[in-house]
Every structure is written in C-alpha cells, then in structure tokens.
Scaffold this active site. Sequence first.
Site, PDB file in Angstrom:
ATOM      1  N   LYS B 176       0.858  -1.171   0.000  1.00  0.00           N
ATOM      2  CA  LYS B 176       0.000   0.000   0.000  1.00  0.00           C
ATOM      3  C   LYS B 176       0.905   1.235   0.000  1.00  0.00           C
ATOM      4  O   LYS B 176       2.042   1.184   0.445  1.00  0.00           O
ATOM      5  CB  LYS B 176      -0.947   0.028   1.189  1.00  0.00           C
ATOM      6  N   THR B 187       2.555   6.302   4.496  1.00  0.00           N
ATOM      7  CA  THR B 187       3.447   5.163   4.673  1.00  0.00           C
ATOM      8  C   THR B 187       3.378   4.155   3.543  1.00  0.00           C
ATOM      9  O   THR B 187       2.306   3.884   3.025  1.00  0.00           O
ATOM     10  CB  THR B 187       2.997   4.415   5.932  1.00  0.00           C
ATOM     11  N   GLU B 266      -0.585  10.538  -4.865  1.00  0.00           N
ATOM     12  CA  GLU B 266      -1.776  11.348  -4.606  1.00  0.00           C
ATOM     13  C   GLU B 266      -1.956  12.416  -5.688  1.00  0.00           C
ATOM     14  O   GLU B 266      -1.146  13.319  -5.829  1.00  0.00           O
ATOM     15  CB  GLU B 266      -1.667  11.963  -3.217  1.00  0.00           C
ATOM     16  N   ASN B 390      -3.647  16.736   0.504  1.00  0.00           N
ATOM     17  CA  ASN B 390      -2.736  16.910   1.632  1.00  0.00           C
ATOM     18  C   ASN B 390      -2.975  18.148   2.474  1.00  0.00           C
ATOM     19  O   ASN B 390      -2.424  18.263   3.561  1.00  0.00           O
ATOM     20  CB  ASN B 390      -1.292  16.896   1.139  1.00  0.00           C
ATOM     21  N   THR B 395      -8.532  15.500   8.556  1.00  0.00           N
ATOM     22  CA  THR B 395      -9.978  15.642   8.788  1.00  0.00           C
ATOM     23  C   THR B 395     -10.794  15.017   7.662  1.00  0.00           C
ATOM     24  O   THR B 395     -10.251  14.514   6.708  1.00  0.00           O
ATOM     25  CB  THR B 395     -10.332  17.135   8.923  1.00  0.00           C
TER      26      THR B 395
END
Lengths: 395, 395
Positions: B176, B187, B266, B390, B395
């Site tokens: 992952k 991570t 991302e 990011n 939240t």
Amino acid sequence: MYEIKKIGGGVCAPEGFYADGVSAGLKPDGAKDVAFVRADVPCETAAVFTTNKMTAAPIRHFRAKGAFKTNFILINAKNANAMTGQAGIDDIDEILSAVSEAHGGLVDPVMSSTGVIGVRLPKEKIIEAAKGFDLEKRDAVSAATAIMTTDTFYKSVATEVVLEGGKRFRIGAMAKGAGMINPAMATMLCFVTTDADADADTLQTILESVIPTTFNAASVDGDTSTNDTVIVLSNRKSGAFDETAFTEALHAMLLELAQMMVSDGEGATKLVTFDVTGAANDDDARTAAKALSNSLLMKTAIYGEDPNWGRVASTVGASGAQCDEATLTIAFDDVVVYERGNILFDAETEKRAATVMKREQFTIACDLGQGEGSFKAYGCDLGYEYVKINADYRT
Amino acid sequence: MYEIKKIGGGVCAPEGFYADGVSAGLKPDGAKDVAFVRADVPCETAAVFTTNKMTAAPIRHFRAKGAFKTNFILINAKNANAMTGQAGIDDIDEILSAVSEAHGGLVDPVMSSTGVIGVRLPKEKIIEAAKGFDLEKRDAVSAATAIMTTDTFYKSVATEVVLEGGKRFRIGAMAKGAGMINPAMATMLCFVTTDADADADTLQTILESVIPTTFNAASVDGDTSTNDTVIVLSNRKSGAFDETAFTEALHAMLLELAQMMVSDGEGATKLVTFDVTGAANDDDARTAAKALSNSLLMKTAIYGEDPNWGRVASTVGASGAQCDEATLTIAFDDVVVYERGNILFDAETEKRAATVMKREQFTIACDLGQGEGSFKAYGCDLGYEYVKINADYRT
C-alpha cells in the site's frame, strides 16, 4: 554604541549611488525589465553566488575577473543566460562593450540575469534599452521593480548607522525572488550598496557571515538556482565604519529581504518560522529546520491550516538530525501540542493550534531536547496557486 | 535456466498462506481497514524498515524480538501508532494477546500499521474485528484493499518460478502507498510471502539487495515515513530455491509494486522514469535521479506538460552530482533537447518534446557525460489534486 535606523531610498540611499529601471521589451506590456546600479567611483566589491554546478554565464563572467573594482551593474529579468556556454559569456561582453561605448566612464562593468534557462539573451533589446539609461537617476524603486520576475511586490530596504561621535554610513539593498520557495527557477538576486569605509575583504567576510542565517535560512527546497547572486558595492564615501554595527545592520536588512521573498513565495499566503532548539548542535538544528521548511507535507498542511503535528515529528525524524520521541517538544506559537513523549493534543488544544495556523505569520517550534543547538528557517505554504504558476512557467 | 511467470493470488499464491481483510470501523462507510497474513507454519522472516528516527511502535515491537519466526501479521490502516511511546507498544501487546486468545495457534504474531501519526490505536475496534477473522480465508484482494489509505487501487502481485528440472516455488506480495509521492505521511507497507526454501539470512540479504532500485528508487521526496515496512515470510514448503531466480523475481515484483505506488501517487497523472547515465559513479547517478524525481519544479512542469529542460539542467546542477553543462545531454524519451553544450530546442523539437510529455508514461534521460554510473528513479507529477488531498489529510 551605535544606532541603526531604517531609512528610505533603497540602493540609492548611500551617497554616490544611482539606479533606475526601464523597459527593454523583455516583459509584456512595457513593464520595466532592465536595471542598473551605478556608483560615482569604482567600488570595493564582495559577492556570493549559487553553488549550482550549472552556473549561469553572468556569474562565470564575474568570477573570471578575480579581484576587481566596478562602478556599474547591469541587470535583466526574463532571461537567466544559463546553459548558454561560451556564447552566453560572449553575449555579456558584447552587451557591456556597447553600453560602455554609449555612456563612457564605466569601469569593469558586470551583469546579472534572472529568468528562463537555456535561451540566448536578446542582446539588441538590452543594448538598446541600456543605451537610453539616464545614469544620473536615483530611482531605487524602478530598479527594484525592473528586476522582478514572478515577484508580486518590489523588495527594497535601506539603513543608516550612526556611530558614537556622530559619524555615520548608509547601506541600501534591493532583491528579487518569489523564489525562496523554488530557488531553482525564480532565482534570487540581491544588490547591496554602501558608503561605509570597508574594503573588499572585510565586506566579503561580513557577507559570508550573514548569508547562512538570512537568505540561506529562507531557501525552501534545498535547490539552488543557476543564477543566485548577492553583490555588495562600497564606495567608502562616508569615511565611517564599524564592523559590528555594519554586520548587525546588514544581517537585519538581508533577513528582512529574505522574509519578503518567502512572503512573496509563489502563491504563498503565510510566512512560517521553523524554530528548532535543543538540537545536539547548530548543524543538526539547521538540518531539521530546513527539512521542515522544505517538506511538501508541511507546506500543504500549512496551506490547509491543519495543525498536523505528526508531520512535524515525522519530518524531523526523517531529517537525519539526532532526535527521539521521548525528548521532543512541538508547539504552534505558544500552543504546545506534544511535550517530551506526552501527546497534549486534546480537542481544546487542537482548536487553539488551528487558530494559530490561521495567522498570516506564526512559528512552529521544535525543541529536540538533545543539546544547545538552534536554527531558525523561514518557509511558506504551498497551494493551488503555486501549481498554477509553475505548471506552465515558460509560456 | 529458470522461468518466471506472473500468476494470480497475491500473498495467497504460495502454498500455505492465508489472508483476508475486514472492516473494524476505522474507515468510514464500512470499508475494509484491518487485514491479516497467516502462514500454516512459523516462517523464516526478513524485513527492512524506515530509517526515520521517530520509528513507529509496530516497528520497535518487531525489532525487539530479534531473530524469530512468525505465522501471523495483523495490519491496520487509518492509524500509524507512531509517536505513541511505550503505550503504543503496550497497545500492540494487548491487541495481539487478545487475538491469540481468540484464535489459538498464532506464533509470535506481529503488527503493522499505517495512517495518522500521534493518536493511540482504537484497540477495542481492532480486537473485535480480528477476533472475527476467518483464518482459513485466502482472499488476497480483500487484504490488499484493507491496507489502503489514500490509495485509489489495491496493489497485489504474484509470481511462479520454475527451475530447471521442474521444481518450482512461488512468491506473493501486496503493498500500500499512494505514498511514494509523500512517504512521510502515506506510509508504504509491503508484505511478501513465499514457499521458496530459503532461510531468514538468505531472504534478508536478497531483500536488502533489491530495495535500493525498487522502493527506494520510487521514494519521491527523500522523506521516509515513521512506518515504512517490508516484511518477507517464507514457509519453505516448496522445497525449491534458486537465489538468482528468486532475486530476479522479487526485484521485478517490488519494482512493479513501486511503480504502482508512483502511478497512484496522490493526484498523480503521470509516471516518469528519470534515467541518469554517464555519471561519475552510481551514487552520483542516484543523487541526480532522485533530485529530479523530488523536485517541485520538475513535478509541476510535468503536470503542466511543459518540456522545461532548463529545470532538468538546474536540478541536476544543484543536486551535488558531478556534472558540467559542456558534457550534459538531456532527452524526453527519444527527443534530445540539449546535447553536450548545444541547445537543440528549436520550435520543432519543442513541439516533439511537448508531445512526449502528454504521454502517461515517459522517460526524462540525462547523460552527465562524466563516467559509467547510472540509476533510474521513478516519479510523478504534482497538481491541484495533491494539494487538495494533503492540505486537510487528518480531517
């Protein structure tokens, strides 16, 4: 004792210095893009340059002179004259010869450039504009405006130092760079003028002593442009000098300019001080502080006003600095969120930390609990605007 | 000779391995967030972990065991169990005791975590879910899905190696990480299972030999998370082993997983190989290649599909690698834009280079012209989506 006063006038504040900026048509819409700084006499000269191995032509041209005095710096924006080989240096010689011929009286003139890499200078446009310079102009604002690239405001400061007994000298400076956020592209240039009675060696020593905690503390991503330049010129006109006072004044001026650059970081909305204390030594503190100011995760968290202290801890842990979660303390301004192994991040603390992050300026403080080393680095956030500016810089 | 074949089944492909993923309520909407990998017998174990000094609790827990065999790894997403001190390690012991009690037969079980830093594990939820594990399940996809954080797709591969004479062994792996773009937060975890007949020392040596050119070549910003983990388990069931074949197969699998992570970076839209050749040595090549893959300016230029070769030159120049503009050559796939001091970037070449950058995968090649060193690093672009993800991760 001595007194240090902020004054107006920028690089033209010291006696015997002239500057102006004009348009050579390098920027669109007739914006100023070529500037000069001139002194009435050849000056003692000190300089520091980029450590980038792809050193731009103007820097190689400057360095090839060895020790020298000059009374004239020609500066252009929009073109870095980097990666242009010997042709780039020949271009500088040609431009400076033409300008010297037009004006007369220039002694060992030098050039400084900022902008796109890998394109030859538009010689004719620059020569044409420089021929039209009014060398008697003292328009520091026009000069500071002409050297801007992605900067959103010009950066100009000046100081008068009054020594015991009333003797006084002045220091002026201008800089460009929205570039501490990405010095690999938006070069930083800084020009300092002074009438202090200091020789080149003294100026060089002082300059090198103040750079690490001013401009180098603000460089955000560890990258260094092909063109980064700081040049100091002294005409010694004041007959006055005090090394301690000069150093203090210059440090304050360069720090102010560095902070202006970070505030003007492309798309930046916040100026953050990363204050690392309790490091095993100052080098470790610098390593940790700069890792924080360079971290994409910190920069995006700051943009999102998210007091993500875990990223602070992780970034410090990955930086290479000696540290330990049992001795680390983290605070956002006065709000301590993690203290020597204890997580203090309850809902109330989180709310207070989030309030700190809404400020335009704040400090993220890390006490590593390892020793006495300390360093302050300066950084900014990274948001959508940064991406927009940099995704298509050339066009 | 030997043959290496891609097969299905992920970590459950080798004989005697089981895996599944379930929901413990850590992720919203009942998504799977807790997984296990189980072997029918205690396994030879090899592992590499983060170099981050703020090492997460599960890694410290693992390391404290010294040499050991295990048949069970429990993995959770959403919480990194980092910066949690001794309490974090106690939490792991408590969870694993409860799970061992519920299931029986677990030998020296270990845990692996990924997610937010600085929050205690939700022990009860994890224990409750783990108690419900069906340890006979061989659902590699559910396991690979459960360990995802910001990943947009699960990452699972498997290989069968057929040796001369027909003996064969299998290797399975899942990973992952949308996190090679920012390993300090998201991570990377990777779990490898095999029935190859290799002992722990041999596996450790092989693992350490393939990491530098696979996962470590894909780490984009030089940061390293508190939790980065690669664990290999071997139950030796096949009775077959060949070190060369195993190494080649494992390297290919980890490289594929690493490239998946970069592709899944991302907000990433492109997978770029930074292929540095002609360096003074391999270390220099790595330095330059990783500087390119980490550069904000490169990443935004790639996002903007802008063949800004000046940024390539500047980044290499600033990287610290030995280089010189007179010996440097830069190409986008097969389009050479700068060759040993000559700018080949005319309008036609620029158009062709821009076409290369529109591809989803391409190579930016730099021949430093200094020697024989080479290294390939893998990176992606950085766009608005990265900032969005990011700026408000917690939240």
